[in-house]
Design an enzyme around this catalytic site. Sequence first.
Site, PDB file in Angstrom:
ATOM      1  N   SER A  69       0.857  -1.187   0.000  1.00 37.57           N
ATOM      2  CA  SER A  69       0.000   0.000   0.000  1.00 37.57           C
ATOM      3  C   SER A  69       0.895   1.240   0.000  1.00 37.57           C
ATOM      4  O   SER A  69       0.902   2.027   0.951  1.00 37.57           O
ATOM      5  CB  SER A  69      -0.916  -0.019   1.234  1.00 37.57           C
ATOM      6  OG  SER A  69      -1.799   1.079   1.231  1.00 37.57           O
ATOM      7  N   CYS A 104      10.645   3.852   3.273  1.00 41.15           N
ATOM      8  CA  CYS A 104      10.524   2.416   3.042  1.00 41.15           C
ATOM      9  C   CYS A 104      11.874   1.926   2.556  1.00 41.15           C
ATOM     10  O   CYS A 104      12.294   2.243   1.429  1.00 41.15           O
ATOM     11  CB  CYS A 104       9.444   2.107   2.008  1.00 41.15           C
ATOM     12  SG  CYS A 104       9.365   0.344   1.595  1.00 41.15           S
ATOM     13  N   ASN A 106      12.760  -1.093   1.767  1.00 44.48           N
ATOM     14  CA  ASN A 106      12.646  -2.041   0.660  1.00 44.48           C
ATOM     15  C   ASN A 106      12.466  -1.324  -0.677  1.00 44.48           C
ATOM     16  O   ASN A 106      13.159  -1.608  -1.651  1.00 44.48           O
ATOM     17  CB  ASN A 106      11.485  -3.007   0.913  1.00 44.48           C
ATOM     18  CG  ASN A 106      11.867  -4.152   1.834  1.00 44.48           C
ATOM     19  OD1 ASN A 106      12.729  -4.948   1.508  1.00 44.48           O
ATOM     20  ND2 ASN A 106      11.241  -4.216   2.996  1.00 44.48           N
ATOM     21  N   LYS A 279       8.318   1.834  14.778  1.00 49.52           N
ATOM     22  CA  LYS A 279       8.034   0.410  14.684  1.00 49.52           C
ATOM     23  C   LYS A 279       8.210  -0.215  16.063  1.00 49.52           C
ATOM     24  O   LYS A 279       8.883   0.330  16.937  1.00 49.52           O
ATOM     25  CB  LYS A 279       8.986  -0.274  13.698  1.00 49.52           C
ATOM     26  CG  LYS A 279       8.968   0.286  12.291  1.00 49.52           C
ATOM     27  CD  LYS A 279       7.609   0.114  11.627  1.00 49.52           C
ATOM     28  CE  LYS A 279       7.673   0.539  10.161  1.00 49.52           C
ATOM     29  NZ  LYS A 279       6.327   0.528   9.523  1.00 49.52           N
ATOM     30  N   MET A 319      10.975  -5.091   7.348  1.00 39.77           N
ATOM     31  CA  MET A 319      11.117  -3.795   6.704  1.00 39.77           C
ATOM     32  C   MET A 319      12.606  -3.471   6.576  1.00 39.77           C
ATOM     33  O   MET A 319      13.399  -3.762   7.471  1.00 39.77           O
ATOM     34  CB  MET A 319      10.432  -2.713   7.529  1.00 39.77           C
ATOM     35  CG  MET A 319       8.959  -2.990   7.803  1.00 39.77           C
ATOM     36  SD  MET A 319       8.652  -4.178   9.147  1.00 39.77           S
ATOM     37  CE  MET A 319       8.894  -3.128  10.571  1.00 39.77           C
ATOM     38  N   GLY A 320      12.974  -2.849   5.456  1.00 46.34           N
ATOM     39  CA  GLY A 320      14.372  -2.502   5.254  1.00 46.34           C
ATOM     40  C   GLY A 320      14.887  -1.530   6.293  1.00 46.34           C
ATOM     41  O   GLY A 320      16.022  -1.658   6.785  1.00 46.34           O
TER      42      GLY A 320
END
Length: 396
Positions: A69, A104, A106, A279, A319-320
Amino acid sequence: MSHDPQLRIPATYMRGGTSKGVFFRLQDLPEWAQTPGPQRDALLMRVIGSPDPYGKHTDGMGGATSSTSKCVIIGPATQPDHDVDYLYGQVAIERAFVDWTGNCGNLSTAVGPFAISNGFIPVDRIPENGTVAVKVWQKNIGKTIIVHVPIRNGVVQETGDFELDGVTFPAAEIVLEFVDPSDDGGDNGAASMFPTGNVVDDLVVPGIGTLRATMITAGIPTIFVNAADIGYRGNELQGDINSDSAALQRFEAIRTAGALRMGIIREVAEMASRQHSPKVAMVAPPMDFVSSAGKSVAADAMDLQVRAMSMGKMHHAMMGTASVAIATAAGVPGTVVNAAAGGQVGDAVTFAHPSGLLRVGAQVTNEDGHWVVRKAIMSRSARVLMEGLVRVPDPR
């Protein structure tokens, strides 16, 4: 209600690492969406198919998960000695909101290939065969990322034999360098990589109790706790957590308490506008487990287990940006991450996540009594899935 034809906007649908999203060149967006604001947000939400009370994204390009998303806007570099600006929007699934507060890691992988293929890199820098180092300015967080993109026969190499747990098919390896990925400055000066000034704290979480926690800002603000302290083994898969509404509420309580302690928010209500960060992740010592793909992974193949939450659910891989936080915290003695890894202090760590394993390097040093990370390095892959025109009703 308007019955005008849909907008037709040049776009590229790309996978980067274990995520995928819709990529735009800034100049290709409608003029009214080239600047931040409600109109741009409305356009990106409509592209993805949000808000969707059904949680499916049937009427958009999204995949109704935190990994799918996403929208990316790439523009000309505004910083000296950089190639492009990279802006990332995490689109909420069931409510009308785009979170611009983080990166992000990734999708950072796909920024380099996109920049090369879309005219942002001078032709004389692209070899017939070799590698192009694309220097990216990550606008959300004000950090530099260097994406090392392989070139074959004068174009971006996408196919290859590099395998990434969490991605079904192999592809070409792309190396990412996150430069100075921690926050600096602020009240704690160089110590602000640990916003509380401590590598481990007693975090009071209403309704749960007091947890030993490491709170760090490398990569992305992350709160690490011991899996055993909250009743888990640490090798759980998505179904073990995401089907348990009470468990999801507990993780959100930990995330909220950590955000308050880190100074990211001043009051609980602010968390409604921070779905992307901070996070929260739980760690555990190495142990055998079976990945979500049914692959047996031995304890001796890893340094520790990590499970992380993203947009209120356990992530299917890692997550990267959180990977940067993991590698950094693992290199600092006394953190809960370092302890779970058996006190290992080195320049790389291999951790297990629901889809398998990931190895990440981090250059962590103690400078004048403060822990700093100068660079984090990891390998991912990226691939164009579709390119052309995305069609979307005018949301104005």
